[in-house]
Design an enzyme around this catalytic site. Structure first.
Site, short mmCIF file in Angstrom:
data_model
loop_
_atom_site.label_atom_id
_atom_site.label_comp_id
_atom_site.label_asym_id
_atom_site.label_seq_id
_atom_site.Cartn_x
_atom_site.Cartn_y
_atom_site.Cartn_z
N ASP A 285 61.45 53.26 131.15
CA ASP A 285 61.59 54.65 131.59
C ASP A 285 60.77 54.92 132.84
OD1 ASP A 285 61.84 56.22 128.29
OD2 ASP A 285 63.25 55.08 129.49
N ALA A 286 59.57 54.30 132.90
CA ALA A 286 58.69 54.54 134.04
C ALA A 286 59.33 54.08 135.35
CB ALA A 286 57.36 53.82 133.83
N ASP B 231 61.97 56.66 136.25
CA ASP B 231 61.29 57.84 136.79
C ASP B 231 60.86 57.61 138.24
OD1 ASP B 231 61.60 59.17 134.38
OD2 ASP B 231 59.64 58.56 133.62
N LEU C 229 64.03 67.80 131.29
CA LEU C 229 62.77 68.37 131.78
C LEU C 229 62.26 67.57 132.97
CD1 LEU C 229 60.89 68.90 128.39
CD2 LEU C 229 62.06 70.63 129.74
N LYS D 189 56.62 64.92 122.61
CA LYS D 189 57.86 64.49 123.28
C LYS D 189 58.41 63.29 122.52
CE LYS D 189 59.99 63.37 127.67
NZ LYS D 189 60.82 62.29 127.10
N GLU E 257 65.75 66.60 118.42
CA GLU E 257 65.77 65.16 118.65
C GLU E 257 66.02 64.43 117.34
OE1 GLU E 257 64.70 62.46 122.07
OE2 GLU E 257 65.01 64.62 121.89
N CYS F 210 49.22 18.43 116.63
CA CYS F 210 48.98 17.14 115.94
C CYS F 210 50.11 16.13 116.11
CB CYS F 210 48.72 17.38 114.46
SG CYS F 210 50.18 17.90 113.52
N CYS G 2 46.79 18.60 110.64
CA CYS G 2 46.92 19.46 111.82
C CYS G 2 45.64 20.27 112.04
CB CYS G 2 48.11 20.40 111.66
SG CYS G 2 48.42 21.40 113.12
#
Length: 671
Positions: free
Chosen positions: A32-33, A36, A82, A115, A173, A411, A432
Site C-alpha cells: 500500500d505504501a 500511496d 480518504l 483504520k 468494513e 550434518c 546433527c
C-alpha cells in the site's frame, strides 16, 4: 512539456494496473505504501500542471471497475475514500487547514477510529430489513454481494429497537480476524488449495465468492463506521452519536472509537493504538480522524475523491519492496529445514530487515520465487519478516531457481519429506549438530533412558564445551571431566556417572523412545518393541511391515524406516550397544496359551494411574498377551480409565467399548 505528459501517462498506467490487481483480482502486487507514493507523485505533478488533468486519471476517482461476474449496484451516495497523512507534521497541517476553512476559533472535537484493513461495503436497510449490500467498486458502482453479506453473523438481517429510518444505508468494513485467517490458511495447506498472503486478501476473496456457501464457512466479521442514504428518519448530529445509535440498532461498532478535543489528544490516541496494534487480533493500518460535528462536516464538504473533514493517519508501512539476493537453509532443533531469504536490506515498520522466512518448499513454489526476484516483504508486530509475493512485472532477466537441499546443510544426512507434510527434515537426529541439545535432553529424560541428575543445564554445558556430540558420548564421560562443568563437584559428578551406568539396563521400548524417532512416542515405541521383539528385526523391517504394527500408519512407518536407513544413526546405535546398553531378551507370548482376561485383547490406557506407573501397567499387560495401543478405534477391546480420563474415554463410550477403572485392572492383574 512532452516529458511531463509522458510521466503522467506512465504514472496513470502504473496506478491503473495496480488498482486492477487490488480491487478486481484481489491480488495486490505492491505494498500500500508504494501505491500511496505513486499517487502522491501523480497528484503533485498534476497540481503543477492542472491543464493536463484528465477525467479518467486515478487521482479523480476511487478505485477500479467491479467484476463482471457479479451484478452491479449503483451507489446513490458515492463511496469516497480518504486522504492519507503519514506523520505528525502532516496531521497538524491537516488540522490547521480544517480550522482555517471553518474560520472559527472554537476548538474542534475529533472522533477517532481504527483504520481496518478489510473490504469497504455498503448495506441498505429498508424499514429495518437488510435489502442489499455492495462493495465500494469504483465509488459510484459496486458489486452486489447481498447473498454473501447475509452469511456474516455479525451483520444483522433485521435492525432492532425504535425510530429506525425507512431507508438507511450503513457503511463499514468487512474483515477477517487473525485467528480466522490462520485457520483458513491451515485448511488450505492441508487440502492443497490457495494460501492467502494476508487477512485483507482472505477477507476480499471470501466476500467476493460466487458461491455464498463458501463465504458462510469463512469467519468474517464487520464494523460499522458511517452512513450513506438516510430517508424517513433522523440520526444524531454528531458522528459518535450516530455510531452509538447504530450500535443500539444491533450493528457492530468498534469499542476503540474515542473523542479527542485537541490535536495533542489525537496524537496520543494514534500512539496508543500503534502500541496496542499487535494485540488487537485483527489487522489495521492506521487510525481514521473525523470532525465529530455533522454540521461542520457538511460545511467543510468534499474534494474530488475524499471528504475535507476526515483523514487517515497511517502507521509506518509494514510492507516494503526489495530484492532476494540468495536463499539459505537453516536446520531447527527438531530437524526441520527452513528456507530463509537473504535480502537487500530494507526498512520495514521502523526495523532494518535483511532476512525473511520462506517457511518451506511449498511456499517457495506458491510464490513462484526465484533468486534475484523483486519481492514484497511484510513485518507485523513481532512476527518474523516474510515474503508476501513476487513482483512478477518487475522480474529481472538474470534470476535462478531455488534448489531445495537433498542433504542436511549441517550434518550431511539425508533430507526426508513425508507425503502429506509440508516440512522437510534432517534424518540424522543422533549426529546433527543443530538438533544435538534437544535430542540429548530427550535421550536422558525420565520416560526415556531415565538418567537421574542429568538435567537440561548439564546437557547445555556438555554440548557447548564439546564434551558430547552423540548419545554414545554420554556413557564415556568420567567424573573428572564432569567436574569441569559449572556447579559440579566431585560427588555430584560421580552421582551422574553412576546414574549413567544404571541407565544402561533398560527396556527395548524405552531405548526406542529415547532415540527420538519422529512421531514415535511411548505407546508407539512399546508397540514396535512388542511386535518385532529385537532391534535387528526392526532395523530390517520395510515400510509395509512397519504398518502391520497397531496404530502405525504410513507417516510413522516412513519416519521409522528413514531413521534406520540413515547410516549415521545405525553407527550411533552400534556405539550405544558397545558401551553396554542392554535390555532383557524378549519373551515370546502366545495369547492362546495364557489364562488371562487380557490375553489377545487390544487395550488402551487413558488418564492418570495412582497405584502403578503407566509403564509398569503396559509391561504387565503385554506380558499377559495384550496389545497396548495409543488410540481408541473400533479395533479396541478394552479401555482402562484412570483419573481425569478425557477424549479417549469419551470415544470409547461412544463406540460402546468396555471400560474398567484402575482398581478393576489391579484386581484382574492379581496385584
Amino acid at each position: 512539456m512532452e516529458s511531463i505528459e509522458q510521466q503522467l501517462t506512465e504514472l496513470r498506467t502504473t496506478l491503473r494496473h495496480h488498482e486492477y490487481l487490488y480491487h478486481v483480482m484481489d491480488a495486490p502486487e505492491i505494498p500500500d505504501a508504494e501505491y500511496d507514493r505513486l499517487m502522491r507523485e501523480l497528484r503533485e505533478l498534476e497540481a503543477q500542471h492542472p491543464d493536463l488533468i484528465t477525467p479518467d486519471s486515478p487521482s479523480q476517482r476511487v478505485g477500479a471497475a467491479p467484476l463482471a461476474a457479479f451484478s452491479q449496484i449503483r451507489h446513490e451516495v458515492p463511496m469516497l475514500s480518504l486522504d492519507n497523512v503519514f506523520d505528525e507534521e502532516s496531521f497538524l497541517a491537516f488540522n490547521k487547514r480544517v480550522q482555517d476553512r471553518l474560520k472559527s476559533g472554537d476548538k474542534l472535537t475529533w472522533c477517532c477510529e481504527l483504520k481496518l484493513d478489510g473490504l469497504a461495503v455498503s448495506i441498505l436497510y429498508e424499514n429495518g430489513v437488510l435489502i442489499s449490500a455492495a462493495t465500494r467498486g469504483d465509488g459510484t458502482t459496486g458489486e452486489d454481494i447481498t447473498s454473501n453479506v447475509r452469511t456474516i453473523r455479525a451483520i444483522p438481517l433485521k435492525l432492532r429497537g425504535d425510530n429506525i429510518p425507512a431507508r438507511l444505508e450503513v457503511r463499514g468494513e468487512v474483515f477477517l480476524p487473525q485467528a480466522g485467517f490462520e485457520k483458513i490458511n491451515e485448511e488450505a495447506r492441508r487440502t492443497g488449495n490457495k494460501v492467502f498472503a494476508n487477512p485483507r486478501n482472505a477477507a476480499a476473496g471470501s466476500l467476493r465468492q460466487l458461491d455464498p456457501r463458501i463465504t458462510a464457512k469463512r469467519p468474517l466479521t464487520f464494523f460499522c463506521y458511517g452512513v450513506g442514504i438516510l430517508e424517513g428518519g433522523e440520526l444524531p448530529d454528531t458522528h459518535l452519536g450516530r455510531l452509538l445509535q447504530f450500535k443500539a440498532w444491533g450493528l457492530p461498532v468498534s469499542d476503540r472509537v474515542t473523542l479527542c478535543d485537541s490535536p495533542e489528544a489525537v496524537l496520543d490516541f494514534y500512539h496508543k493504538v500503534e502500541e496496542d496494534r499487535p494485540t488487537l487480533g485483527f489487522d489495521i493500518d492506521g487510525v481514521v480522524i473525523k470532525v465529530n460535528s455533522m454540521a461542520l462536516q457538511e460545511q467543510l464538504g468534499f474534494v474530488a475523491r475524499a471528504p475535507r473533514w476526515a483523514v487517515a493517519f497511517k502507521f509506518p508501512a509494514q510492507e516494503q519492496m526489495t530484492f532476494v539476493r540468495d536463499v539459505e537453509f537453516q536446520v531447527g532443533r527438531t530437524g526441520a529445514i527452513t528456507p530463509v531469504a537473504r535480502l537487500e536490506p530494507v526498512h520495514v515498520a521502523g526495523v532494518l530487515v535483511s532476512n525473511a522466512t520462506l517457511h518451506n518448499a511449498d511456499e517457495i513454489e506458491r510464490l513462484g520465487l526465484r533468486i534475484g526476484d523483486k519481492v514484497v516483504i511484510r513485518r507485523a508486530g513481532d512476527v518474523i519478516p516474510q515474503v508476501v509475493n513476487v513482483v512478477l512485472s518487475e522480474r529481472p532477466e538474470e534470476t535462478r531457481p531455488v534448489e531445495f537441499p537433498t542433504h542436511c546443510p549441517v550434518c550431511g544426512s539425508d533430507v526426508e519429506r513425508v507425503e502429506g507434510e509440508a516440512v522437510a527434515r534432517c534424518t540424522g537426529g543422533l549426529i546433527c549438530g543443530a538438533q544435538r541439545k534437544e535430542s540429548l535432553k530427550h535421550f536422558v529424560s525420565r520416560r526415556a533412558m531415565d538418567v537421574d541428575g542429568m538435567g537440561d543445564k548439564i546437557i547445555d554445558q556438555l554440548v557447548e564445551k564439546e564434551y558430547v556430540h552423540t548419545p554414545a558420548d554420554l556413557f564415556r564421560l568420567t567424573a573428572g571431566k564432569l567436574t569441569g562443568l559449572d556447579r559440579m563437584g566431585p560427588k555430584s559428578a560421580q552421582n551422574v556417572v553412576n546414574a549413567l551406568e544404571k541407565a544402561k539396563e533398560t527396556t527395548f521400548a524405552r531405548f526406542l523412545y529415547a532415540l527420538g524417532i519422529r512421531e514415535v512416542g511411548e505407546a508407539t515405541a512399546a508397540g514396535l518393541a512388542a511386535y518385532f521383539g529385537t532391534l535387528e528385526a526392526l532395523e530390517a523391517a520395510s515400510i509395509d511391515e512397519l504398518q502391520k504394527v497397531p496404530d502405525v500408519g504410513i507417516v510413522v512407518a516412513t519416519h521409522v524406516f528413514n531413521f534406520f536407513a540413515e547410516e549415521s544413526n545405525r553407527d550411533v546405535i552400534g556405539q550405544l550397544l558397545a558401551e553396554g546398553i542392554h535390555w532383557p531378551a524378549p519373551i515370546v507370548v502366545n495369547a492362546d496359551e495364557i489364562d488371562s482376561p487380557f490375553a489377545g485383547k487390544t487395550i488402551v490406557l487413558t488418564g492418570s494411574l495412582s497405584l502403578m506407573s503407566r509403564d509398569d501397567a503396559k509391561a504387565r499387560l503385554v506380558a499377559l498377551g495384550a496389545k497396548v495401543a495409543g488410540s481408541v478405534s473400533k479395533k479396541t477391546d478394552l479401555v482402562i480409565a484412570g483419573e481425569a480420563a478425557g477424549s479417549k474415554l469419551a470415544k470409547a463410550q461412544e463406540l460402546g467399548i468396555d471400560v474398567i477403572d484402575e482398581a478393576e485392572m489391579l484386581r484382574l492383574l492379581g496385584v
